[in-house]
Design an enzyme around this catalytic site. Sequence first.
Site, short mmCIF file in Angstrom:
data_model
loop_
_atom_site.label_atom_id
_atom_site.label_comp_id
_atom_site.label_asym_id
_atom_site.label_seq_id
_atom_site.Cartn_x
_atom_site.Cartn_y
_atom_site.Cartn_z
N CYS A 99 0.89 -1.17 0.00
CA CYS A 99 0.00 0.00 0.00
C CYS A 99 0.92 1.21 0.00
O CYS A 99 1.52 1.53 1.02
CB CYS A 99 -0.90 0.00 1.23
SG CYS A 99 -1.83 1.54 1.42
N CYS A 102 -0.63 4.33 2.26
CA CYS A 102 -0.73 4.25 3.74
C CYS A 102 -0.32 2.85 4.17
O CYS A 102 0.87 2.53 4.11
CB CYS A 102 -2.11 4.66 4.23
SG CYS A 102 -3.52 3.93 3.38
N SER A 103 -1.27 2.01 4.57
CA SER A 103 -0.89 0.70 5.09
C SER A 103 -2.05 -0.28 4.98
O SER A 103 -2.22 -1.13 5.85
CB SER A 103 -0.47 0.82 6.54
OG SER A 103 -1.51 1.46 7.28
N CYS A 104 -2.87 -0.18 3.92
CA CYS A 104 -4.02 -1.09 3.76
C CYS A 104 -3.54 -2.54 3.78
O CYS A 104 -2.60 -2.89 3.05
CB CYS A 104 -4.74 -0.79 2.45
SG CYS A 104 -5.42 0.87 2.40
#
Lengths: 194, 93, 102
Positions: A99, A102-104
């Site tokens: 991702c 962000c950090s999906c």
Amino acid sequence: MSTLVETDAETLLAALRGLLAAKGLATPAEIAERLAITEKASPAQGARIVAKAWTDPAFRARLLADGTATVEGLGIPMRGAPPLGVLENTPDLHHLVVCTLCSCYPRAVLGYPPFWYKSAGYRARAVRDPRGLIAEWGTKLPDTTRIRVVDSTADYRWMVLPLRPAGTDGWSEDALAALVHEGDMVGVSVPSAG
Amino acid sequence: MDLAPGTEVRVKDDWPETRGPCHIRTPHYVRGRRGRILRRLGAFPNPEDLAFARPAPTRALYHVLFDETALFPDSRQGDDLLVELFEHWLEPA
Amino acid sequence: MDQDKPRAHHDMGGVPRYACEPVDIAPHTLSDFDKEVDALRQVLGLKGVMTVDELRRGIESIPEADYHRLSYYQRWIRSITDTLLRKGFITEDELRAALEAP
């Protein structure tokens, strides 16, 4: 932005904890409940899904067609979670999930995203030099395997179904699940029976 | 607009970052680039509105495939990249 | 890739600045603080107080130097606080008083 937000983070959390409880917006019991639910998801849970997909072709087909409903059928709570997509590795095609914004991460299945998944180095390098990146895990793919980088930017969450390792014919689901690690379901590594 | 699998598309070369506060889910490195629709993933409330607590109309979300070499010339031939993009960022190529 | 495009600092895909940055692949355990912030965000989402998109917008608006200095969940608590203030779920006066309480 108010300068109060620059307060030390632990102090900020303590202040919010009291304020939000008093207002009924987030009580300690509600927070504890979510924390407990979150901690039930883990790479071990993902590994069990992978092992089942390796041994049960009908399950595998359902998992690839509708990840959310299929893992829900195993008792994994998906209500309120983003839809789950499962990406099948083959001898010709290897998936690597990142991702970049962000950090999906498929948290409902695999739990909290690992530290490296959230790092600037991982997010920047995965899309540009996937082979160089996975070499950090000691992973080297055959020259004939193509890489498909999957940038998880929106409403789905993506989990990789790795290739079943050679030499595991007849193994039980439990024995197979023990071969599968967190990174294998993101695509930075591949399971091995060796 | 309904984009069938295989349709060649171009991602808009748009930079809302230059016009003020925004929240967008289209990475900078695909903007202005050509790819093709792999599948329609569904329709979801537009995150560009959700991020500001505005009413968020639903938009179609597509899985769009790009050749890695079209994005990063130094990458390996045959590798590709798949990314979720909303319909309002796509135009037929 | 064009170097002059005005990308936002959180939009990191392919950015040459990180091309040689090694990735710390060691396991890191989350702290109690990390887990509580994570769970708090979920509760606020389930109760319709704020969306994950608002969380992200708040994180993205953290100035670049702070963005890189702060830990993952330190960014989150800053964004959560900013969003709660913006939307009036808490006021600055209430927050200041709570911060000053022993």
